[in-house]
Design an enzyme around this catalytic site. Structure first.
Site, mmCIF file in Angstrom:
data_model
loop_
_atom_site.group_PDB
_atom_site.id
_atom_site.type_symbol
_atom_site.label_atom_id
_atom_site.label_comp_id
_atom_site.label_asym_id
_atom_site.label_seq_id
_atom_site.Cartn_x
_atom_site.Cartn_y
_atom_site.Cartn_z
ATOM 1 N N ASP A 304 6.844 27.788 -14.769
ATOM 2 C CA ASP A 304 7.243 26.497 -15.305
ATOM 3 C C ASP A 304 8.396 26.731 -16.252
ATOM 4 O OD1 ASP A 304 7.673 24.003 -16.145
ATOM 5 O OD2 ASP A 304 5.701 23.643 -17.010
HETATM 6 C C1 BGC Z 1 7.694 20.861 -17.098
HETATM 7 C C2 BGC Z 1 7.404 20.816 -15.613
HETATM 8 C C3 BGC Z 1 8.637 20.418 -14.854
HETATM 9 C C4 BGC Z 1 9.752 21.378 -15.186
HETATM 10 C C5 BGC Z 1 11.051 21.089 -14.466
HETATM 11 C C6 BGC Z 1 8.927 21.657 -17.404
HETATM 12 O O1 BGC Z 1 9.309 21.508 -18.734
HETATM 13 O O2 BGC Z 1 6.577 21.385 -17.771
HETATM 14 O O3 BGC Z 1 6.340 19.947 -15.352
HETATM 15 O O4 BGC Z 1 8.366 20.392 -13.477
HETATM 16 O O5 BGC Z 1 10.008 21.294 -16.584
HETATM 17 O O6 BGC Z 1 11.649 19.926 -14.878
#
Ligand code: BGC
Length: 762
Positions: A304
């Protein structure tokens, strides 16, 4: 009723449909999707790739196109410029980009990758398609209030259709983190507090996004996130520590992820949090042993965002190289945004710290998925500027958003049958910061949606009213700041009206990532507005906007009618007006418990009894409750009223006891004694009285959604088999223990409904 497709006597998709789904050809199809075939040419490609090119295939970056929508959604990052990013594609340093803008961007980048890079491997385009692409559907939590997983499948399919038309191959969705602490801001993206609902909606969303064939230009690869237990952050503080028993992890938090993978999802995102001292991103037990070993997952895992690099701040990795090594060895195939894999993996392999075979295996997983998405057959298959606009915000998609909006609304209270309001003959004062204006409509976690293209509440109400002059609009307050003269103007509007619709609650930026709250209340300036308006003495309908359960107080809690409307997306105003004026009866039910006070959090219906439960009624000394308030909900999980008057009676059970190999049927007669058609969500709860590990006071085991005409009775039947009574016992194995079970067929988790009990024999 607006939805004529719902036959009068039809029981809609509920947990009872699970068995049918398990046996269905559709499931077999999804399972086929869940299998990865790596074509022979993938190994041939791998044999010709340099270590740098391999690491590039495992490196995903936020799109730098046009200033980068992606960069504004996440914490500040490298700030790449687009030309530089295209050059990286040419050099084979990128596997793809995310949250970039549309087919035009994708064409430029894909051309660089497949025409100008050495290996000519296509890029993959990802995005956070969480609750819609251009047409925005209700936030995921709201949709769970429909208790209709099929609705979530349909909206996910519609979102996929729009997004795949705009050059997107892969969505970072669904988020299936069970969330039991409403202080956490990201509960809005998920399936609520309940395990059964969490499983059903996870599976439905995967089916909707992926369809039966990943090559289809109408579908997207789904990504189950955030693996694992991200929703269990201590005190609801986003990113915070998780420390829990294996039993709780396996019984409560893991099942929705598993349901998503079983439905065929072929990518997963590691969560930011640690579990029992080990960050998920570096947790080999989680990804290698459990996900791949026990569950047989064949897709790939992405970090993530900068989750790999964040292991330095966790105190688990000493530097970037160490973080890359730990994440990779723990089973994270692809690194998002940190750039650590392309910086360090080649040398980690050269030095022997990471086996070459493991690197090849991760590259194989990623390339096999690109092949399954059809990208090697035609890298431009989803990239078509004409298709992008031809599919955008079609009338039928907006109609679906309106239907989903209506079905997500929960009527918490309706004293004196204030609702529905008449379309004529009454002057309405629409008051509050969410009364009108293109803001806070599409809600949190929207990359491509636009508030300006959404219908606000004032427009929705005006369209429903016979005369436009019968509506007065006054904002009254800002969301978190007072508005100069706002209260005086609102009070004047209330005086001039017969009824007040008070549109208050949380702004879109108050939930979502990094938006934990200590007090889950209506912000103070709006509470003051509510008190002043209530003092005028006109009947008040509160229309709440919110991304979480709220602790309602004072004039808000005491209003005659309260609608929980969450963030409903593009068709917000129309969907709310459908309910306000009775074009449809409210049919949503709470997917999260509304506490009496913020201090009760984490607060959820399926809690344990403790050794000193305080029975309903007066507070007793030395019993489990906080000072001054009962240990119960203001509005419990499963609660929601309709415009009918629903009566539960005549509980029956097919036997007093059953053997382990048996099954038992329960029935209840549900009657609509009101004068209006309604939909009722009939819920079946179970409590295991004595077990080798203590069990929750109630657990939802099944539900049915019924359409009932005025005066119509319907006998609802539920069949329960012993497997449904299993729990994670010692040694982390599912066990079913004999004993006595209480059963309720009821309209909420705290309602007595109608009930009985039975024995499960050894
Ligand atoms: C979030 C994710 C998201 C990713 C890409 C992260 O900060 O926790 O859920 O998919 O960013 O945008």
């Amino acid at each position: 009723m607006l939805d004529t497709r719902i036959a009068r006597r039809t029981a809609l998709m509920g947990a009872g449909a699970v068995a049918a789904w398990l046996a269905s050809p559709a499931r077999a199809l999804m399972q086929a999707v869940g299998q990865v075939q790596s074509p022979a040419f993938v190994d041939e490609l791998i044999s010709r790739m340099t270590l740098e090119e391999k690491a590039g295939q495992l490196s995903l970056m936020a799109s730098a196109w046009g200033g980068g929508v992606a960069l504004s959604l996440n914490p500040a990052s490298a700030g790449a410029n687009f030309q530089q990013q295209v050059e990286e594609a040419r050099q084979g340093r990128l596997t793809g980009v995310f949250n970039g803008n549309g087919a035009t961007m994708a064409r430029v980048m894909q051309t660089a990758a497949v025409k100008e890079s050495r290996m000519k491997i296509p890029l993959i385009f990802a995005a956070d398609i969480i609750h819609g692409h251009r047409t925005i559907f209700p936030v995921p939590l709201a949709e769970v209030a429909s208790f209709e997983p099929e609705l979530a499948r349909r909206t996910a399919a519609a979102a996929a259709y729009e997004a795949a038309g705009a050059g997107i191959d892969w969505t970072f969705s669904p988020m299936v983190d069970v969330a039991r602490d409403a202080r956490w801001g990201r509960g809005v993206e998920g399936g609520g507090e309940d395990v059964l609902l969490g499983r059903l909606f996870a599976a439905a969303r995967v089916q909707g996004f992926q369809g039966g064939d990943l090559k289809s230009v109408d579908h997207l690869l789904a990504c189950i996130k955030h693996f694992a237990a991200y929703g269990a952050a201590e005190s609801g503080l986003d990113y915070n520590t998780v420390d829990m028993s294996q039993e709780r992890l396996r019984e409560i938090y893991l099942p929705p992820y598993k349901a998503g993978f079983d439905a065929g999802a072929l990518s997963a995102m590691a969560s930011f949090n640690e579990i029992n001292g080990v960050p998920s991103t570096g947790n080999g037990w989680l990804m290698n042993d459990l996900l791949r070993g026990e569950w047989g997952f064949q897709g790939f895992v992405v970090s993530d965002y900068t989750g790999d690099e964040e292991m330095i701040a966790h105190g688990f990795a000493k530097d970037g190289r160490d973080a890359a090594r730990l994440a990779f060895l723990a089973g994270v195939d692809m690194s998002m945004q940190s750039g650590l894999y392309r910086e360090h993996l080649p040398d980690l392999v050269r030095s022997g710290a990471v086996p070459q075979a493991k690197l090849d295996q991760s590259v194989r997983r990623v390339l096999a998925l690109k092949a399954m998405l059809g990208l090697f057959d035609d890298p431009f298959r989803r990239i078509d500027v004409k298709r992008e606009s031809a599919r955008s915000m079609l009338p039928q998609t907006r109609l679906l958003a309106r239907e989903a909006g209506r079905k997500s609304i929960v009527m918490l209270k309706n004293d004196g049958d204030l609702l529905p309001l008449p379309r004529s003959g009454k002057k309405i004062a629409l008051i509050g910061p969410f009364a009108s204006g293109p803001h806070d409509l599409v809600g949190p976690w929207v990359v491509y949606g636009d508030d300006a293209k959404a219908v606000d509440l004032a427009a929705g109400i005006r369209a429903a009213l016979a005369s436009k002059d019968s509506l007065i609009v006054a904002p009254g307050s800002g969301v978190e700041e007072p508005l100069a003269g706002g209260i005086a103007q609102a009070v004047a509007a209330a005086r001039a009206a017969d009824v007040v619709v008070l549109a208050i609650g949380e702004g879109a930026n108050m939930s979502g990532e990094a938006q934990s709250r200590t007090e889950i209340v209506v912000p103070e300036p709006q509470q003051r507005l509510a008190e002043a308006v209530a003092a005028v003495g006109k009947p008040v309908v509160v229309v709440l906007k919110h991304g979480r359960a709220l602790a309602l107080e004072g004039a808000v809690a005491n209003a005659q009618a309260i609608l929980a409307t969450w963030f409903l997306g593009t068709e917000t105003g129309n969907a709310i007006a459908d309910i306000l004026f009775g074009a449809a009866s409210p049919s949503g039910r709470l997917p999260v418990s509304f506490p009496r006070s913020s201090g009760q959090e984490p607060f959820y219906y399926a809690h344990k009894s403790t050794g000193r439960p305080n029975p309903p009624g007066p507070l007793e000394p030395y019993k489990a409750h906080f000072r001054g308030i009962p240990n119960s909900a203001l509005y419990p999980f499963g609660h929601g009223l309709t415009y009918g008057k629903i009566d539960y009676a005549a509980f029956t059970q097919s036997a007093p006891s059953i053997p382990m190999s048996g099954e038992i049927e329960f029935t209840a007669r549900i009657t609509n004694r009101g004068a209006r058609a309604a939909e009722e969500v009939v819920q079946l709860y179970v409590h295991d009285r004595v077990a080798s590990l203590t069990r929750p006071v109630r657990e939802l085991k099944a539900f049915r959604k019924l359409a009932l005409a005025p005066g119509q009775p319907e006998v609802v039947r539920f069949t329960i088999r012993p497997a449904a009574l299993s729990f994670v016992g010692g040694e982390n194995k599912l066990v079913v223990e004999p004993g006595t079970f209480d059963v309720w067929i009821a309209p909420s988790a705290e309602s007595p409904g109608v009930s009985g009990s039975f024995d499960l024999l050894a």
